[in-house]
Design a protein around this motif. Sequence first.
Motif, PDB file in Angstrom:
ATOM      1  N   TYR A   1     -58.718  -2.307  -5.874  1.00  0.00           N
ATOM      2  CA  TYR A   1     -59.862  -3.207  -6.015  1.00  0.00           C
ATOM      3  C   TYR A   1     -59.431  -4.656  -6.225  1.00  0.00           C
ATOM      4  CZ  TYR A   1     -63.092   0.686  -5.927  1.00  0.00           C
ATOM      5  OH  TYR A   1     -63.823   1.774  -5.510  1.00  0.00           O
ATOM      6  N   SER A   2     -58.275  -4.864  -6.835  1.00  0.00           N
ATOM      7  CA  SER A   2     -57.757  -6.226  -6.978  1.00  0.00           C
ATOM      8  C   SER A   2     -57.470  -6.823  -5.612  1.00  0.00           C
ATOM      9  CB  SER A   2     -56.472  -6.215  -7.826  1.00  0.00           C
ATOM     10  OG  SER A   2     -56.735  -5.806  -9.145  1.00  0.00           O
ATOM     11  N   ASN A   3     -56.815  -6.059  -4.764  1.00  0.00           N
ATOM     12  CA  ASN A   3     -56.501  -6.541  -3.407  1.00  0.00           C
ATOM     13  C   ASN A   3     -57.757  -6.727  -2.563  1.00  0.00           C
ATOM     14  OD1 ASN A   3     -53.667  -6.817  -3.534  1.00  0.00           O
ATOM     15  ND2 ASN A   3     -53.408  -4.589  -3.375  1.00  0.00           N
ATOM     16  N   LYS A   4     -58.756  -5.871  -2.766  1.00  0.00           N
ATOM     17  CA  LYS A   4     -60.029  -6.019  -2.048  1.00  0.00           C
ATOM     18  C   LYS A   4     -60.682  -7.367  -2.383  1.00  0.00           C
ATOM     19  CE  LYS A   4     -62.578  -2.979  -0.417  1.00  0.00           C
ATOM     20  NZ  LYS A   4     -63.044  -2.653   0.962  1.00  0.00           N
ATOM     21  N   LEU A   5     -60.628  -7.724  -3.659  1.00  0.00           N
ATOM     22  CA  LEU A   5     -61.229  -8.988  -4.084  1.00  0.00           C
ATOM     23  C   LEU A   5     -60.493 -10.173  -3.456  1.00  0.00           C
ATOM     24  CD1 LEU A   5     -63.335 -10.378  -5.944  1.00  0.00           C
ATOM     25  CD2 LEU A   5     -61.550 -10.516  -7.672  1.00  0.00           C
ATOM     26  N   ILE A   6     -59.158 -10.150  -3.530  1.00  0.00           N
ATOM     27  CA  ILE A   6     -58.356 -11.254  -2.989  1.00  0.00           C
ATOM     28  C   ILE A   6     -58.543 -11.382  -1.482  1.00  0.00           C
ATOM     29  CG2 ILE A   6     -55.996 -12.069  -2.631  1.00  0.00           C
ATOM     30  CD1 ILE A   6     -55.277 -10.656  -5.285  1.00  0.00           C
ATOM     31  N   LYS A   7     -58.589 -10.264  -0.798  1.00  0.00           N
ATOM     32  CA  LYS A   7     -58.690 -10.259   0.669  1.00  0.00           C
ATOM     33  C   LYS A   7     -60.052 -10.747   1.153  1.00  0.00           C
ATOM     34  CE  LYS A   7     -58.327  -7.164   4.686  1.00  0.00           C
ATOM     35  NZ  LYS A   7     -58.104  -5.775   5.140  1.00  0.00           N
ATOM     36  N   ASN A   8     -61.118 -10.343   0.479  1.00  0.00           N
ATOM     37  CA  ASN A   8     -62.467 -10.613   0.963  1.00  0.00           C
ATOM     38  C   ASN A   8     -63.099 -11.880   0.399  1.00  0.00           C
ATOM     39  OD1 ASN A   8     -63.324  -8.128   2.675  1.00  0.00           O
ATOM     40  ND2 ASN A   8     -62.318  -7.254   0.878  1.00  0.00           N
ATOM     41  N   TYR A   9     -62.515 -12.436  -0.665  1.00  0.00           N
ATOM     42  CA  TYR A   9     -63.117 -13.614  -1.299  1.00  0.00           C
ATOM     43  C   TYR A   9     -62.064 -14.694  -1.472  1.00  0.00           C
ATOM     44  CZ  TYR A   9     -67.149 -10.676  -1.950  1.00  0.00           C
ATOM     45  OH  TYR A   9     -68.225  -9.861  -1.712  1.00  0.00           O
TER      46      TYR A   9
END
Length: 562
Positions: A310-318
């Motif tokens: 979920y940390s990587n999802k946040l960085i990638k998408n925002y």
Amino acid sequence: MTKYLLFISIIFSFSKKVVSQTTYLDSIHASKIYYYKNLNNDSLFYYAKRLSESNNICKKLEGANSVAYSYYRLRNFEKSEKTAIQVIKLVDSLSTKENTACLLEKKIVSLNRLFWIRKNQENYNDAYRYLTLMQSTNEKISKISGRHLRYKLTIKSAKAIVNRALKMELAAKNILLSAYNDSKQEVYKTLNDNPLFLEQKANIINSLGNIYMDLSIKNNNPIFIDSASFYYDKAFEVTKLFNPPHEDSEIIYNFRKTEVLIARKDFSKAINLVNNYKNISNGSPYLDREYFQKAICFHNLQESDSAIYYSNKLIKNYKNCETSKLITIYDILSKEYNNINKLDSAYKYSKLTLDQYNLAKKTKDETFNLFYNNNFQQAQELNKTIEKREAKKHRNLIVSFTILLLTFFIITFYLIRKEKEKKKELILIMSKNKPVETEKKEYNIDEALEAKILDEFTHITKNLDFLKSNFSINYIADKLDTNTTYISFVFNKHHEESFKQYCTRLKINYVVEKLKTDKNFRKYSIQAIAEEIGYTNASAFTRAFKKHIGITPSIFLKNIEN
């Protein structure tokens, strides 16, 4: 001639109908904007664009501000900012010709939009500049108008946001409580049915909840978490009075209730609440919150794979994620990769954490200076106003004081002459007597006890007892099972400074040496450094540091880094 007059009459009648129809359409578009503002962004944007094409300058600016708000809701800050700046420039170009309350209101709305854009970008320096412009513009609007009163609350709330960003939680809380109390005063009662006022009131109460959340983290006090939850519930009740309803009220309320659960370390319940976001979002963007809050929860539940995911999802998408969130996420990733022995990744995110921390610190330092200087300037201006207003009063006071002083001297001179002979006799009597010396009180302290006390002074410097927040002369007396009088007497006998000065010197010397030699220690906040050596607040530490070293801790740190 008759035909000509008839033609003019027809043209005039047609023009009147066109103006009337245009006014009617403007009214329709404005009502649609109000209705769709928090319900449907596509409809909001459509009617806002239509109103921005109006021939009426106030309606045109109202439409443009609504366009800026529509872009803002989509987090398209670039277009939102561009539109708001265009409104301000147009108002400024017209204000010299037509300085109406309508134009000033539209300018304040645009400045407020710019404030929130910069706030969300965590550029508090620019945000505060827009806030001061809002305040000066609002002073030009009638003090008894509903607009002026609402904007006063808006500005107070914004000031609290800046204080909160500077970690001045108590100052922010006092500002918000003041705003909340203002909203209940008699002068605001006429606004109780105004939906914009209700929205303001909900925002103020929610902000109080945010402050209590900060205080709970800072003081590790669960009572503050309860207070935060109370204010979030209270704000949600106010949002239920909105007409039309606010599309995002329920999802925003759930965001905050999740933060309360996280603060209470109830991470499993928090995840359950986050999983329900999709059912209540009503199209509102929520995934950035979901990724961020799940990353925190899974990290604390020691579920590394999910926390990293979920940390990587946040960085990638925002890509435009707030600095404070990035610091938290980078820190989580560095710790999680370290736990699973991926040291290269751990080092990478550890460095990114420090980079973002330094960037945030620099921005907040600049904002603090701006905040301080602005308030100092306002204080100076107020001083000048008071001086001018009171100048005549001061002159009269001086004259009166001079007369009283002369009267006093005359009476005193008379009494002196009358008592002259008596004083001469008294002087003769005193001259025959020897002066009495005031002897310094000595204590008959056992040599062994004195040696033990001196040894303890040496001991506390070695084991760093002087860094404890409860360290005092009573601490030593209790430890040696003696009284503070003996401790004080022995200390004064062997030192040329007070015990308090001695302790302060030890603390400051210790912190100076540690800042010089320990790079990690330099990354601490001033509050954290102060607490490290036994101070409960940064202000007292800063005063003591400057008194002994000659400069503030912040400047000392910059000199070391340079």
